[in-house]
Design a protein around this motif. Sequence first.
Motif, mmCIF file in Angstrom:
data_model
loop_
_atom_site.group_PDB
_atom_site.id
_atom_site.type_symbol
_atom_site.label_atom_id
_atom_site.label_comp_id
_atom_site.label_asym_id
_atom_site.label_seq_id
_atom_site.Cartn_x
_atom_site.Cartn_y
_atom_site.Cartn_z
ATOM 1 N N VAL A 45 0.868 -4.273 31.060
ATOM 2 C CA VAL A 45 0.624 -3.201 30.089
ATOM 3 C C VAL A 45 -0.130 -2.039 30.718
ATOM 4 O O VAL A 45 0.190 -0.863 30.480
ATOM 5 C CB VAL A 45 -0.145 -3.744 28.864
ATOM 6 N N GLN A 46 -1.143 -2.345 31.539
ATOM 7 C CA GLN A 46 -1.894 -1.260 32.174
ATOM 8 C C GLN A 46 -0.993 -0.461 33.100
ATOM 9 O O GLN A 46 -1.107 0.768 33.193
ATOM 10 C CB GLN A 46 -3.090 -1.813 32.949
ATOM 11 N N GLY A 47 -0.081 -1.137 33.794
ATOM 12 C CA GLY A 47 0.873 -0.437 34.643
ATOM 13 C C GLY A 47 1.789 0.472 33.840
ATOM 14 O O GLY A 47 2.088 1.601 34.253
ATOM 15 N N ILE A 48 2.219 -0.018 32.668
ATOM 16 C CA ILE A 48 3.059 0.798 31.776
ATOM 17 C C ILE A 48 2.292 2.031 31.325
ATOM 18 O O ILE A 48 2.825 3.147 31.293
ATOM 19 C CB ILE A 48 3.523 -0.029 30.565
ATOM 20 N N ILE A 49 1.015 1.840 30.961
ATOM 21 C CA ILE A 49 0.169 2.961 30.538
ATOM 22 C C ILE A 49 0.046 3.988 31.656
ATOM 23 O O ILE A 49 0.175 5.204 31.431
ATOM 24 C CB ILE A 49 -1.227 2.451 30.105
ATOM 25 N N ASN A 50 -0.191 3.512 32.884
ATOM 26 C CA ASN A 50 -0.315 4.425 34.016
ATOM 27 C C ASN A 50 0.965 5.220 34.228
ATOM 28 O O ASN A 50 0.935 6.440 34.457
ATOM 29 C CB ASN A 50 -0.651 3.646 35.292
ATOM 30 N N ALA A 51 2.106 4.534 34.152
ATOM 31 C CA ALA A 51 3.399 5.196 34.358
ATOM 32 C C ALA A 51 3.644 6.248 33.284
ATOM 33 O O ALA A 51 4.052 7.381 33.592
ATOM 34 C CB ALA A 51 4.520 4.162 34.351
ATOM 35 N N LEU A 52 3.401 5.902 32.027
ATOM 36 C CA LEU A 52 3.621 6.851 30.940
ATOM 37 C C LEU A 52 2.686 8.048 31.032
ATOM 38 O O LEU A 52 3.074 9.176 30.704
ATOM 39 C CB LEU A 52 3.431 6.143 29.586
ATOM 40 N N THR A 53 1.455 7.802 31.466
ATOM 41 C CA THR A 53 0.501 8.906 31.624
ATOM 42 C C THR A 53 1.015 9.903 32.657
ATOM 43 O O THR A 53 1.000 11.129 32.437
ATOM 44 C CB THR A 53 -0.885 8.371 32.045
ATOM 45 N N HIS A 54 1.485 9.410 33.803
ATOM 46 C CA HIS A 54 2.033 10.293 34.835
ATOM 47 C C HIS A 54 3.274 11.030 34.338
ATOM 48 O O HIS A 54 3.428 12.238 34.561
ATOM 49 C CB HIS A 54 2.374 9.486 36.098
ATOM 50 N N LEU A 55 4.160 10.313 33.659
ATOM 51 C CA LEU A 55 5.371 10.942 33.142
ATOM 52 C C LEU A 55 5.047 12.013 32.107
ATOM 53 O O LEU A 55 5.700 13.063 32.052
ATOM 54 C CB LEU A 55 6.295 9.890 32.526
ATOM 55 N N SER A 74 -2.748 -1.486 21.136
ATOM 56 C CA SER A 74 -2.415 -2.902 21.301
ATOM 57 C C SER A 74 -3.349 -3.601 22.273
ATOM 58 O O SER A 74 -3.518 -4.824 22.210
ATOM 59 C CB SER A 74 -0.965 -3.046 21.775
ATOM 60 N N GLU A 75 -3.988 -2.828 23.154
ATOM 61 C CA GLU A 75 -4.939 -3.388 24.114
ATOM 62 C C GLU A 75 -6.381 -3.338 23.605
ATOM 63 O O GLU A 75 -7.317 -3.664 24.325
ATOM 64 C CB GLU A 75 -4.842 -2.631 25.440
ATOM 65 N N TYR A 78 -9.334 1.556 21.299
ATOM 66 C CA TYR A 78 -9.152 2.426 20.139
ATOM 67 C C TYR A 78 -9.533 3.882 20.416
ATOM 68 O O TYR A 78 -8.835 4.802 19.968
ATOM 69 C CB TYR A 78 -9.944 1.870 18.955
ATOM 70 N N MET A 79 -10.622 4.099 21.128
ATOM 71 C CA MET A 79 -11.015 5.467 21.442
ATOM 72 C C MET A 79 -9.995 6.130 22.359
ATOM 73 O O MET A 79 -9.661 7.308 22.188
ATOM 74 C CB MET A 79 -12.405 5.488 22.108
ATOM 75 N N GLU A 80 -9.476 5.376 23.328
ATOM 76 C CA GLU A 80 -8.460 5.926 24.230
ATOM 77 C C GLU A 80 -7.205 6.310 23.443
ATOM 78 O O GLU A 80 -6.586 7.348 23.711
ATOM 79 C CB GLU A 80 -8.101 4.916 25.318
ATOM 80 N N ALA A 81 -6.858 5.478 22.451
ATOM 81 C CA ALA A 81 -5.693 5.779 21.612
ATOM 82 C C ALA A 81 -5.886 7.098 20.859
ATOM 83 O O ALA A 81 -4.993 7.952 20.832
ATOM 84 C CB ALA A 81 -5.444 4.641 20.626
ATOM 85 N N LEU A 82 -7.078 7.254 20.270
ATOM 86 C CA LEU A 82 -7.351 8.472 19.506
ATOM 87 C C LEU A 82 -7.504 9.683 20.411
ATOM 88 O O LEU A 82 -7.116 10.801 20.035
ATOM 89 C CB LEU A 82 -8.609 8.281 18.662
ATOM 90 N N ASN A 83 -8.054 9.489 21.608
ATOM 91 C CA ASN A 83 -8.163 10.608 22.550
ATOM 92 C C ASN A 83 -6.786 11.090 22.995
ATOM 93 O O ASN A 83 -6.617 12.249 23.387
ATOM 94 C CB ASN A 83 -8.977 10.192 23.784
ATOM 95 N N THR A 84 -5.797 10.198 22.934
ATOM 96 C CA THR A 84 -4.443 10.554 23.348
ATOM 97 C C THR A 84 -3.739 11.405 22.295
ATOM 98 O O THR A 84 -3.041 12.366 22.628
ATOM 99 C CB THR A 84 -3.613 9.273 23.614
ATOM 100 N N ILE A 85 -3.924 11.069 21.003
ATOM 101 C CA ILE A 85 -3.166 11.771 19.955
ATOM 102 C C ILE A 85 -4.043 12.510 18.947
ATOM 103 O O ILE A 85 -3.531 13.215 18.080
ATOM 104 C CB ILE A 85 -2.246 10.799 19.195
ATOM 105 N N ALA A 104 -6.631 2.501 14.461
ATOM 106 C CA ALA A 104 -7.720 2.736 15.412
ATOM 107 C C ALA A 104 -9.007 3.092 14.665
ATOM 108 O O ALA A 104 -10.081 2.563 14.967
ATOM 109 C CB ALA A 104 -7.338 3.841 16.390
ATOM 110 N N LEU A 105 -8.905 3.969 13.683
ATOM 111 C CA LEU A 105 -10.091 4.368 12.910
ATOM 112 C C LEU A 105 -10.643 3.196 12.097
ATOM 113 O O LEU A 105 -11.859 3.028 11.980
ATOM 114 C CB LEU A 105 -9.744 5.540 11.998
ATOM 115 N N LYS A 106 -9.744 2.374 11.556
ATOM 116 C CA LYS A 106 -10.201 1.185 10.818
ATOM 117 C C LYS A 106 -10.987 0.263 11.737
ATOM 118 O O LYS A 106 -12.063 -0.230 11.380
ATOM 119 C CB LYS A 106 -9.001 0.445 10.230
#
Length: 239
Positions: A45-55, A74-75, A78-85, A104-106
Amino acid sequence: MKQIKLFSIILGVVLCSTNAFAQDKAGLKEHYKAYYEQMKKQGDVQGIINALTHLNVLEPSAARQDTLAYLYLSEGKYMEALNTIGVEKNATDSDMNVEVKALALKNLNQPKMALEHYEILFKRDPNVYLAYEMADMKLQINDIAGAKSNIEYGLANVKDDMKRAFYEKQQPYETPMKAALTYLKGLMLFSENKTANVDTAIKLMNDALAIDPNFNMAKVTRQALENQKAQQAAATNKN
């Protein structure tokens, strides 16, 4: 003439650099797409996250950003999720985007902010599961009327095969959603009037336990309500 020649040289260098950059960017995109597919195969999953971030840096995409936020969620990040969107409400947000913000907020114990996004999800696709979660959070912020509305919707639409998970024990367990909603109705009535409604709340806990005798949260809450009733009776007799 010298100026024209100099301009031509500079233009040639710029065009070559631009072309090289475009080729390099295209190469990087192909590399990270291949890396993404490989990480999916490996379940990393972390590898997928890294790949998507670069893309997403190379080629920004709302869909890719939503997926990235969902993976963070899913990991448990929650803060990283909210910082993304972000946390703002947008009419054009995808269902995935809104769901990530809500969950994430919940999980960050921000029920009031989370409810703004749950309300959007409920308008788009009203269902019993959302109704339960919303009622639970509304009780946390003392919105009794709002909780009552969600519970009534849930009880009117619940099906026998619906379940709800609870995690207060060391070993998580599931109980029928009807029992869970009945339990929540008891909590709601007790919150509405802790003196006048204590007997009704206890009855509703018993009703929930009649549906599922192993419903631990209802057992614990019934005991707490009975203790509360005993204290009220002792205080009345003392006076």
